[in-house]
Design a protein around this motif. Structure first.
Motif, PDB file in Angstrom:
ATOM      1  N   ASP A  15      28.851  12.029 -61.339  1.00 51.57           N
ATOM      2  CA  ASP A  15      29.531  11.934 -60.049  1.00 51.57           C
ATOM      3  C   ASP A  15      28.478  11.860 -58.954  1.00 51.57           C
ATOM      4  O   ASP A  15      27.784  12.837 -58.671  1.00 51.57           O
ATOM      5  CB  ASP A  15      30.431  13.156 -59.836  1.00 51.57           C
ATOM      6  N   GLY A  16      28.317  10.668 -58.342  1.00 52.69           N
ATOM      7  CA  GLY A  16      27.346  10.525 -57.276  1.00 52.69           C
ATOM      8  C   GLY A  16      26.426   9.334 -57.404  1.00 52.69           C
ATOM      9  O   GLY A  16      25.631   9.066 -56.503  1.00 52.69           O
ATOM     10  N   LEU A  17      26.486   8.624 -58.536  1.00 50.59           N
ATOM     11  CA  LEU A  17      25.634   7.450 -58.706  1.00 50.59           C
ATOM     12  C   LEU A  17      25.927   6.409 -57.630  1.00 50.59           C
ATOM     13  O   LEU A  17      27.067   6.313 -57.163  1.00 50.59           O
ATOM     14  CB  LEU A  17      25.855   6.858 -60.105  1.00 50.59           C
ATOM     15  N   ASP A  21      19.346  11.633 -57.275  1.00 51.88           N
ATOM     16  CA  ASP A  21      18.962  12.980 -56.869  1.00 51.88           C
ATOM     17  C   ASP A  21      20.157  13.850 -56.493  1.00 51.88           C
ATOM     18  O   ASP A  21      20.079  15.082 -56.545  1.00 51.88           O
ATOM     19  CB  ASP A  21      17.985  12.924 -55.694  1.00 51.88           C
ATOM     20  N   ASN A  22      21.251  13.219 -56.109  1.00 49.40           N
ATOM     21  CA  ASN A  22      22.451  13.961 -55.711  1.00 49.40           C
ATOM     22  C   ASN A  22      23.627  13.696 -56.647  1.00 49.40           C
ATOM     23  O   ASN A  22      24.780  13.890 -56.265  1.00 49.40           O
ATOM     24  CB  ASN A  22      22.834  13.595 -54.275  1.00 49.40           C
ATOM     25  N   ILE A  44      12.285   6.778 -64.261  1.00 50.71           N
ATOM     26  CA  ILE A  44      13.015   7.496 -63.227  1.00 50.71           C
ATOM     27  C   ILE A  44      12.825   6.762 -61.900  1.00 50.71           C
ATOM     28  O   ILE A  44      12.024   5.825 -61.789  1.00 50.71           O
ATOM     29  CB  ILE A  44      12.536   8.958 -63.103  1.00 50.71           C
ATOM     30  N   ALA A  45      13.594   7.182 -60.898  1.00 53.92           N
ATOM     31  CA  ALA A  45      13.541   6.535 -59.584  1.00 53.92           C
ATOM     32  C   ALA A  45      12.100   6.499 -59.075  1.00 53.92           C
ATOM     33  O   ALA A  45      11.358   7.461 -59.254  1.00 53.92           O
ATOM     34  CB  ALA A  45      14.441   7.282 -58.603  1.00 53.92           C
ATOM     35  N   PRO A  46      11.713   5.360 -58.494  1.00 52.94           N
ATOM     36  CA  PRO A  46      12.523   4.198 -58.052  1.00 52.94           C
ATOM     37  C   PRO A  46      12.671   3.097 -59.101  1.00 52.94           C
ATOM     38  O   PRO A  46      12.947   1.960 -58.739  1.00 52.94           O
ATOM     39  CB  PRO A  46      11.737   3.702 -56.843  1.00 52.94           C
ATOM     40  N   HIS A  76      17.369  18.316 -60.377  1.00 51.36           N
ATOM     41  CA  HIS A  76      16.529  19.368 -59.813  1.00 51.36           C
ATOM     42  C   HIS A  76      17.142  20.758 -59.946  1.00 51.36           C
ATOM     43  O   HIS A  76      16.538  21.750 -59.530  1.00 51.36           O
ATOM     44  CB  HIS A  76      16.265  19.078 -58.331  1.00 51.36           C
ATOM     45  N   ASP A  77      18.337  20.848 -60.522  1.00 50.18           N
ATOM     46  CA  ASP A  77      19.029  22.139 -60.600  1.00 50.18           C
ATOM     47  C   ASP A  77      20.091  22.045 -61.694  1.00 50.18           C
ATOM     48  O   ASP A  77      21.154  21.462 -61.480  1.00 50.18           O
ATOM     49  CB  ASP A  77      19.659  22.477 -59.254  1.00 50.18           C
TER      50      ASP A  77
END
Length: 268
Positions: A15-17, A21-22, A44-46, A76-77
């Protein structure tokens, strides 16, 4: 499938793509097999073919890893819960949470971990250590051995050291860092019964020891510190407050009280 030998089976949701990161991610792994080489090959990004997932190189010692359980949260969490099988032994993760400290670019972590015959000696690179089994609540920081610090509170059924398997160990208020330990320890092994409170620090050029210990009974011969033919058993109360590693730089005091020992069944 990804990499040379990794495969994943289960249910996944995002949920968030495309904002990775979010993005709130939920993985329920029925079966996941991977290794250090394949994981560090994940872009991974970018996503420019030059940026890949970074992990501590020591994870390579775990060989092929097999995980079943859940992984939920953000890059990150996140929180992990499940069973992990590795080349060095198995671990059970009970709500092990990891959150990235953006300022230091490393992770804080906490939760409960159960080790099942895990070869901590090989993983940490300490030759005298072997396998460990037990459950501990753990709170810590860092993924690199040089900077890692962990608070531990647990019970261990077995720990191999210097060729002997110690059993029935309890650690309370423990603080563990590279080559240093502070806390309270109780051991009820057939060949050594003791309580300990204090710290030892071998991380500097001049080691420091500051602890109290009650040695109810220790069979030094069975533990590998004396000739087995001597059958040397010692009991004492000891207090160490000193620093140094040879006769020229030793400073401090050592106190031994109520010393009793037996040698070849003769008590002194």
């Amino acid at each position: 499938r990804f990499g040379k030998s990794s495969r994943v089976a289960g249910n996944f949701s995002f949920d968030g793509l495309p904002d990775i990161d979010n993005t709130d991610m939920h993985f329920r792994f029925k079966e996941a097999t991977t290794n250090y080489e394949d994981l560090t090959g994940i872009p991974i990004a970018p996503f420019n073919d030059t940026t890949f997932l970074e992990l501590p190189s020591r994870l390579g010692l775990l060989g092929n890893m097999y995980f079943s359980g859940t992984l939920e949260g953000f890059t990150h969490d996140f929180v992990a819960h499940g069973k992990l099988k590795t080349a060095q032994g198995n671990m059970v993760l009970d709500n092990l949470a990891m959150s990235k400290d953006s300022a230091a670019d490393d992770y804080n972590w906490y939760g409960s971990v159960t080790a099942q015959e895990f070869n901590i000696g090989v993983y940490l690179g300490v030759a005298d250590m072997g396998r460990i089994s037990g459950t501990t609540n753990i709170t810590g920081y860092g993924t690199d051995l040089l900077s890692m610090v962990a608070e531990i509170d647990g019970n261990f059924s077995a720990f191999d050291f210097n060729g002997y398997r110690y059993t029935n160990i309890t650690v309370r208020e423990g603080l563990l860092a590279k080559e240093a330990f502070e806390g309270k320890l109780n051991m009820d092994d057939p060949n050594v019964r003791m309580t300990y409170d204090g710290y030892v620090d071998f991380s500097t050029s001049v080691p420091k020891l500051d602890f109290w210990a009650h040695l109810d009974s220790a069979n030094f011969s069975a533990l590998g510190f004396a000739d087995t033919a001597m059958h040397l058993i010692v009991s004492t109360d000891m207090r160490f407050a000193m620093q140094g590693d040879d006769i020229d730089n030793l400073r401090g005091s050592i106190s031994l009280n109520d010393i009793k020992f037996s040698k070849r069944n003769t008590v002194y």
